[in-house]
Write an enzyme that holds these catalytic residues in place. Structure first.
Site, PDB file in Angstrom:
ATOM      1  N   GLY A  23     -16.065   1.901  13.707  1.00 56.65           N
ATOM      2  CA  GLY A  23     -17.113   0.646  13.595  1.00 56.65           C
ATOM      3  C   GLY A  23     -16.984  -0.818  14.538  1.00 56.65           C
TER       4      GLY A  23
ATOM      5  N   GLY B  55     -13.805   4.492   9.714  1.00 54.92           N
ATOM      6  CA  GLY B  55     -12.571   4.767  10.315  1.00 54.92           C
ATOM      7  C   GLY B  55     -12.412   6.359  10.467  1.00 54.92           C
ATOM      8  CG  ASN B  56      -8.731   9.550  10.196  1.00 49.10           C
ATOM      9  OD1 ASN B  56      -9.475  10.534  10.743  1.00 49.10           O
ATOM     10  ND2 ASN B  56      -7.805   9.844   9.964  1.00 49.10           N
ATOM     11  N   GLY B  57     -11.252   7.729   7.604  1.00 50.60           N
ATOM     12  CA  GLY B  57     -12.095   7.818   6.327  1.00 50.60           C
ATOM     13  C   GLY B  57     -13.329   7.117   6.651  1.00 50.60           C
TER      14      GLY B  57
ATOM     15  NE  ARG C 294      -6.487   0.989  -0.268  1.00 53.53           N
ATOM     16  CZ  ARG C 294      -6.779   1.030   0.991  1.00 53.53           C
ATOM     17  NH1 ARG C 294      -5.736   0.632   1.798  1.00 53.53           N
ATOM     18  NH2 ARG C 294      -7.912   1.162   1.021  1.00 53.53           N
TER      19      ARG C 294
ATOM     20  CG  ASN D 234      -1.947   1.098   1.140  1.00 52.58           C
ATOM     21  OD1 ASN D 234      -1.801   1.923   0.522  1.00 52.58           O
ATOM     22  ND2 ASN D 234      -2.974   0.905   2.132  1.00 52.58           N
TER      23      ASN D 234
ATOM     24  CD  GLU E 219      -9.133  -1.152   4.075  1.00 52.46           C
ATOM     25  OE1 GLU E 219      -8.590  -0.791   4.787  1.00 52.46           O
ATOM     26  OE2 GLU E 219      -9.335  -0.316   3.196  1.00 52.46           O
TER      27      GLU E 219
ATOM     28  CE  LYS F 248      -0.629   2.311   6.367  1.00 58.57           C
ATOM     29  NZ  LYS F 248      -1.843   2.662   6.235  1.00 58.57           N
TER      30      LYS F 248
ATOM     31  CG  ASP G  66      -8.504   8.712  18.105  1.00 53.84           C
ATOM     32  OD1 ASP G  66      -9.253   8.457  18.757  1.00 53.84           O
ATOM     33  OD2 ASP G  66      -7.397   8.366  18.086  1.00 53.84           O
TER      34      ASP G  66
ATOM     35  CG  HIS H 114     -13.556   3.326   2.342  1.00 59.44           C
ATOM     36  ND1 HIS H 114     -14.147   4.232   3.193  1.00 59.44           N
ATOM     37  CD2 HIS H 114     -12.184   3.532   2.690  1.00 59.44           C
ATOM     38  CE1 HIS H 114     -13.322   4.935   3.568  1.00 59.44           C
ATOM     39  NE2 HIS H 114     -12.015   4.705   3.564  1.00 59.44           N
TER      40      HIS H 114
ATOM     41  NE  ARG I  27     -10.792  12.350   2.840  1.00 58.25           N
ATOM     42  CZ  ARG I  27     -10.688  10.926   2.876  1.00 58.25           C
ATOM     43  NH1 ARG I  27     -11.538  10.319   3.153  1.00 58.25           N
ATOM     44  NH2 ARG I  27      -9.462  10.406   2.626  1.00 58.25           N
TER      45      ARG I  27
HETATM   46  P1  ADP Z   1      -8.047   4.607   8.790  1.00 53.31           P
HETATM   47  O1  ADP Z   1      -9.176   5.068   7.866  1.00 53.31           O
HETATM   48  O2  ADP Z   1      -6.941   5.573   9.006  1.00 53.31           O
HETATM   49  O3  ADP Z   1      -7.494   3.423   8.407  1.00 53.31           O
HETATM   50  P2  ADP Z   1      -8.919   3.328  11.235  1.00 53.31           P
HETATM   51  O4  ADP Z   1     -10.149   2.471  10.444  1.00 53.31           O
HETATM   52  O5  ADP Z   1      -7.682   2.810  11.820  1.00 53.31           O
HETATM   53  O6  ADP Z   1      -8.610   4.420  10.202  1.00 53.31           O
HETATM   54  O7  ADP Z   1      -9.745   4.165  12.295  1.00 53.31           O
HETATM   55  C1  ADP Z   1      -9.247   5.293  13.183  1.00 53.31           C
HETATM   56  C2  ADP Z   1      -9.991   5.806  14.010  1.00 53.31           C
HETATM   57  O8  ADP Z   1     -10.800   4.633  14.632  1.00 53.31           O
HETATM   58  C3  ADP Z   1      -9.444   6.568  15.114  1.00 53.31           C
HETATM   59  O9  ADP Z   1      -9.183   7.942  14.890  1.00 53.31           O
HETATM   60  C4  ADP Z   1     -10.368   6.524  16.100  1.00 53.31           C
HETATM   61  O10 ADP Z   1     -11.432   7.569  16.276  1.00 53.31           O
HETATM   62  C5  ADP Z   1     -11.083   5.065  16.009  1.00 53.31           C
HETATM   63  N1  ADP Z   1     -10.566   4.398  16.835  1.00 53.31           N
HETATM   64  C6  ADP Z   1      -9.318   3.299  16.592  1.00 53.31           C
HETATM   65  N2  ADP Z   1      -9.447   2.265  17.774  1.00 53.31           N
HETATM   66  C7  ADP Z   1     -10.321   2.667  18.772  1.00 53.31           C
HETATM   67  C8  ADP Z   1     -10.482   2.079  19.861  1.00 53.31           C
HETATM   68  N3  ADP Z   1      -9.946   1.157  20.366  1.00 53.31           N
HETATM   69  N4  ADP Z   1     -11.943   2.825  20.600  1.00 53.31           N
HETATM   70  C9  ADP Z   1     -12.504   3.755  19.924  1.00 53.31           C
HETATM   71  N5  ADP Z   1     -12.275   4.172  18.664  1.00 53.31           N
HETATM   72  C10 ADP Z   1     -11.047   3.860  18.227  1.00 53.31           C
END
Ligand code: ADP
Length: 380
Positions: free
Chosen positions: A315, A196-198, A83, A10, A364, A17, A268, A169, A227
């Protein structure tokens, strides 16, 4: 060809990565960060290592990866799966040929931050002299039909400029869908929520993506970490009159908005959850409200839903966000089992819920490895 061992790459603009899968087992993983600027490599599997490496560019970074894999006893891989964010209208993963490279290059116009970086990884991996396969984030959504993927702009915008909804995604949505479908083979209507972040949500009917919340770019749709998600494009023109260029505004909408922009605390949810401020509370409320509205609209699009899946950082790990999203969906008979939800169990809906609600960890890279093997099997 039967590829047993696959290296998954990736490649970002300043990081690569990687993960190695032997059959479906992950046997090595790591990242090279800050390529070109005091690069360092972090290996997390098979053991935690952090070291400074020599990587002025992606080729050198890839050399370092090959080198470390040898040191870890991984002498060869059968194929490399990449990816690639934007495949345009390419509807499936494919072996990377000159033609495919050209298409990825052409699509850089649509994903200027991602595709050129993905291409650097592809070019650097060629020296391994094994087949390279591209797995696109957009491909899963090419099954959407016109009513879902067109914007109601003049009809020729799509053909003339490629302006349409592509969705992203897709690798993650497909991965969690496949797992959920195996668990409940008779279910037909799925709503997968990658939060997630996205963040994006996809409506899947009979195995096909029929609608998804991201659009021409990953900016559209839900409120995300940084975003904004969807907003009225007239704001761009309005802010131009106030002295902010379109470029600046779009950058803010990508990098300084969403959970971060509303809370003023962080992107976060763990940090936001600790804050007592009204804005932090509002950010979480907005996040859930917008996600719930999207799920509701996909219930309309599919005339109901059998299964809702939550995945990705939020999620998978946030019972409180899942609960507040599902609270909006009571009208559709969605009922959560509080205990199962708070324990992040796989099935979190209660027995009498009309819609099953699942939590499935996304992977992924494993999906990319699986797609890579599938493409090579097809070719042989
Ligand atoms: P990316 O889109 O960068 O791959 P991720 O799927 O890793 O992002 O999601 C990151 C976000 O998930 C973090 O910013 C946070 O808001 C949330 N997160 C990650 N771990 C936890 C956790 N243990 N408890 C609650 N929220 C979490």
């Amino acid at each position: 060809m039967n590829a047993k061992r696959v290296l998954v790459i990736n490649s970002g603009s300043s990081s690569i990565k990687f993960k190695v899968f032997d059959k479906n087992d992950e046997i090595a993983s790591g990242i090279i960060e800050r390529i070109g600027n005091s690069p360092r490599m972090r290996i997390s599997l098979p053991k935690n290592i952090m070291k400074h490496v020599h990587a002025r560019n992606h080729e050198e970074a890839m050399n370092e990866i090959f080198h470390i894999l040898k040191e870890l006893g991984i002498q060869h891989v059968d194929a490399v799966g990449h990816r690639v964010v934007h495949g345009g209208t390419l509807s499936d993963s494919c072996l990377i040929t000159k033609n495919v490279e050209r298409t990825i290059e052409k699509n850089s116009e649509l994903a200027p931050l991602h595709n050129p970086a993905n291409l650097m990884g592809i070019r650097a991996a060629k020296r391994l002299n094994v087949p390279n396969v591209a797995v696109f984030d957009t491909a899963f959504h090419t099954t959407m039909n016109k009513k879902a993927y067109l914007y109601a702009l003049p009809y020729n915008f799509s053909k003339k400029y490629g302006i349409r909804r592509y969705g992203f995604h897709g690798i993650s949505h497909k991965y969690v869908y496949n797992i959920a479908k195996k668990m409940f083979p008779r279910a037909r209507k799925f709503i997968t929520c990658h939060l997630g972040n996205g963040a994006s949500i996809t409506a899947i009917k009979n195995g096909r993506s029929v609608d998804t919340s991201m659009g021409f770019t990953p900016l559209e749709g839900l409120m995300m970490g940084t975003r904004s998600g969807s907003f009225d494009p007239s704001i761009v023109e309005f802010m131009e009159r106030k002295g902010m260029s379109a470029n600046e505004l779009i950058k803010i909408a990508n990098e300084k908005s969403g959970l971060l922009g509303i809370s003023g605390v962080s992107n976060d949810i763990r940090d936001i959850g600790k804050s007592k401020s009204a804005r932090a509370k509002l950010a979480l409320e907005m996040f859930s409200y917008i996600a719930a509205k999207t799920i509701g609209s996909y219930m309309a699009a599919m005339n109901g839903a059998d299964i809702i899946v939550f995945t990705a950082g939020i999620g998978e790990n946030s019972p409180s966000i899942r609960k507040s999203i599902c609270n909006y969906l009571k009208f559709a008979g969605v009922k959560i089992d509080s205990r199962a939800n708070s324990e992040n169990k796989t099935i979190i809906s209660s027995k009498n819920s009309k819609v099953r609600v699942l939590v499935i960890k996304t992977n992924e890279e494993l999906q990319i490895a699986k797609e890579t093997k599938r493409v090579l099997k097809r070719k042989s």
